[in-house]
Motif scaffolding. Structure first.
Motif, PDB file in Angstrom:
ATOM      1  N   HIS A  56      18.462 -19.588 -17.891  1.00  0.00           N
ATOM      2  CA  HIS A  56      19.477 -19.476 -18.936  1.00  0.00           C
ATOM      3  C   HIS A  56      18.887 -19.457 -20.345  1.00  0.00           C
ATOM      4  CE1 HIS A  56      22.453 -19.870 -15.921  1.00  0.00           C
ATOM      5  NE2 HIS A  56      22.441 -21.187 -15.797  1.00  0.00           N
ATOM      6  N   SER A  57      19.585 -18.726 -21.217  1.00  0.00           N
ATOM      7  CA  SER A  57      19.328 -18.723 -22.652  1.00  0.00           C
ATOM      8  C   SER A  57      17.849 -18.522 -22.985  1.00  0.00           C
ATOM      9  CB  SER A  57      19.826 -20.037 -23.286  1.00  0.00           C
ATOM     10  OG  SER A  57      19.864 -19.914 -24.690  1.00  0.00           O
ATOM     11  N   GLN A  62      17.086 -12.307 -20.874  1.00  0.00           N
ATOM     12  CA  GLN A  62      18.368 -11.618 -21.034  1.00  0.00           C
ATOM     13  C   GLN A  62      18.182 -10.184 -21.547  1.00  0.00           C
ATOM     14  OE1 GLN A  62      18.682 -15.379 -21.947  1.00  0.00           O
ATOM     15  NE2 GLN A  62      19.012 -15.152 -19.741  1.00  0.00           N
ATOM     16  N   TRP A  86      29.817 -12.757 -14.688  1.00  0.00           N
ATOM     17  CA  TRP A  86      29.000 -13.672 -15.495  1.00  0.00           C
ATOM     18  C   TRP A  86      29.390 -15.117 -15.199  1.00  0.00           C
ATOM     19  CZ3 TRP A  86      29.220 -14.599 -21.473  1.00  0.00           C
ATOM     20  CH2 TRP A  86      28.052 -15.243 -21.883  1.00  0.00           C
ATOM     21  N   PHE A  88      29.002 -17.830 -16.823  1.00  0.00           N
ATOM     22  CA  PHE A  88      29.466 -18.694 -17.895  1.00  0.00           C
ATOM     23  C   PHE A  88      30.951 -18.529 -18.217  1.00  0.00           C
ATOM     24  CE2 PHE A  88      25.011 -19.116 -20.012  1.00  0.00           C
ATOM     25  CZ  PHE A  88      24.635 -19.967 -18.992  1.00  0.00           C
ATOM     26  N   PHE A 113      31.199 -14.710 -29.709  1.00  0.00           N
ATOM     27  CA  PHE A 113      31.034 -15.827 -28.783  1.00  0.00           C
ATOM     28  C   PHE A 113      31.954 -16.997 -29.123  1.00  0.00           C
ATOM     29  CE2 PHE A 113      26.902 -13.779 -27.747  1.00  0.00           C
ATOM     30  CZ  PHE A 113      27.148 -13.625 -26.394  1.00  0.00           C
ATOM     31  N   LEU A 117      34.106 -17.999 -25.932  1.00  0.00           N
ATOM     32  CA  LEU A 117      33.789 -19.240 -25.234  1.00  0.00           C
ATOM     33  C   LEU A 117      34.127 -20.507 -26.014  1.00  0.00           C
ATOM     34  CD1 LEU A 117      30.340 -18.016 -23.917  1.00  0.00           C
ATOM     35  CD2 LEU A 117      32.233 -18.687 -22.451  1.00  0.00           C
ATOM     36  N   PRO A 119      32.319 -22.244 -27.950  1.00  0.00           N
ATOM     37  CA  PRO A 119      31.267 -23.223 -27.645  1.00  0.00           C
ATOM     38  C   PRO A 119      30.880 -24.059 -28.860  1.00  0.00           C
ATOM     39  CG  PRO A 119      30.292 -21.090 -28.060  1.00  0.00           C
ATOM     40  CD  PRO A 119      31.778 -20.901 -28.196  1.00  0.00           C
ATOM     41  N   TYR A 124      23.118 -20.997 -27.983  1.00  0.00           N
ATOM     42  CA  TYR A 124      22.793 -20.979 -26.558  1.00  0.00           C
ATOM     43  C   TYR A 124      23.231 -19.665 -25.911  1.00  0.00           C
ATOM     44  CZ  TYR A 124      22.413 -22.650 -21.730  1.00  0.00           C
ATOM     45  OH  TYR A 124      22.064 -22.797 -20.405  1.00  0.00           O
ATOM     46  N   TYR A 125      24.322 -19.100 -26.399  1.00  0.00           N
ATOM     47  CA  TYR A 125      24.876 -17.887 -25.792  1.00  0.00           C
ATOM     48  C   TYR A 125      24.385 -16.597 -26.443  1.00  0.00           C
ATOM     49  CZ  TYR A 125      27.970 -21.293 -23.673  1.00  0.00           C
ATOM     50  OH  TYR A 125      28.447 -22.360 -22.970  1.00  0.00           O
ATOM     51  N   TYR A 128      22.687 -13.563 -24.652  1.00  0.00           N
ATOM     52  CA  TYR A 128      23.467 -12.755 -23.713  1.00  0.00           C
ATOM     53  C   TYR A 128      24.181 -11.585 -24.379  1.00  0.00           C
ATOM     54  CZ  TYR A 128      22.512 -16.483 -20.455  1.00  0.00           C
ATOM     55  OH  TYR A 128      21.857 -17.387 -19.648  1.00  0.00           O
TER      56      TYR A 128
END
Length: 284
Positions: A56-57, A62, A86, A88, A113, A117, A119, A124-125, A128
């Motif tokens: 991840h991340s 990615q 996906w 997430f 994002f 999300l 978040p 972190y995202y 992607y």
């Protein structure tokens, strides 16, 4: 003359695509050597479900995933006929995810994002973004796969028998003994012994939910899942569940790695482990 011009432009666009040097390389465990994307397309099928096991991340990984999707969709001539699941995204938010995804070209990555999300840690995202951009550019559909965290917490804190029945996918099954052993090793000394099984049950529940949601909701021919590699290594976890509930298409596993993360011994150990996946996709 107009037809010739259009053909020339089309050929030029394809040639430009083909000539761009790949940021990633493909290692075939069957051939035991590096192969080209063209060879990969010859070996596999446009009817496949490619499971893209990742760390991840990690921007390099990615980026390699986005390249893999773009090149294979192009080589298979499957623009507007592919699905990307996906990990997430939560399936209960599928409609909201589709609405935000449709605006990706209009929004900067931070806003995108935040809307998608909500978040706390946008950074972190961010890696992607290229995956979602290429999915939108080539006309793919985005599938939300996961369950809400608060539902999975019920399993960890109270046990599977306390999970409300409406959240249990019809295909739920506890993972294999080998999966459990790998899970114990991955958890290391970070978790008390009495919590290993509750966490493992939540892991297997997640695999079952994601497989069920993908099979239920994906409508396109060519398919991809972006998922943590622990869910797909050794064709266990999520991959096992996909195969258990649907045998309609080949499932091809790919483990995305950064070459710079491995010393010579660990690298040789990895490429000698032909059971871990069908292919390695190697980022710089």
């Amino acid at each position: 003359m107009m037809k010739l011009l259009l053909l020339s432009l089309a050929f030029s666009a394809f040639s430009t695509f083909a000539q761009v040097e790949s940021v990633s390389k493909i290692y075939s465990f069957t051939a035991k050597e590096m192969i080209s994307y063209e060879d990969f397309a010859e070996e596999t099928s446009s009817q496949s479900h490619f499971v893209l096991g990742e760390y991840h991340s990690s921007p390099a990984i990615q980026k390699a995933q986005s390249e893999f999707i773009e090149k294979t969709v192009t080589l298979f001539e499957k623009a507007n006929d592919f699905s990307v699941g996906w990990e997430f995204l939560e399936y209960a938010d599928q409609i909201h995810s589709e609405q935000v995804f449709s605006k990706i070209d209009e929004l900067d990555a931070n806003t995108f994002f935040t809307e998608l999300l909500s978040p706390k840690n946008i950074d972190y995202y961010m890696p992607y973004h290229p995956i979602l951009l290429v999915t939108k550019k080539l006309g793919g559909e985005l599938i939300a796969l996961n369950e809400k965290r608060e539902i999975k917490r019920i399993i960890v804190k109270e046990g599977m028998d306390k999970l409300p029945s409406q959240y249990l996918p019809p295909n739920y099954k506890i993972g294999s003994k080998a999966y459990l052993e790998r899970f114990k090793k991955a958890m290391g000394n970070h978790t008390p012994d009495e919590m290993i099984m509750p966490y493992f049950e939540a892991q297997c529940f997640t695999d079952s939910v994601m497989a069920y949601q993908f099979i239920k909701n994906a409508t396109r021919t060519l398919r991809y899942t972006v998922v943590g590699s622990f869910h797909s290594d050794y064709k266990d976890g999520y991959v096992r569940e996909l195969k258990r509930i649907s045998n309609e298409q080949p499932i091809i596993t790919l483990k995305f790695v950064k070459r710079s993360d491995y010393d010579e011994k660990s690298w040789n150990d990895l490429i000698s482990d032909g059971a871990i996946s069908d292919y390695l996709i190697i980022a710089p």
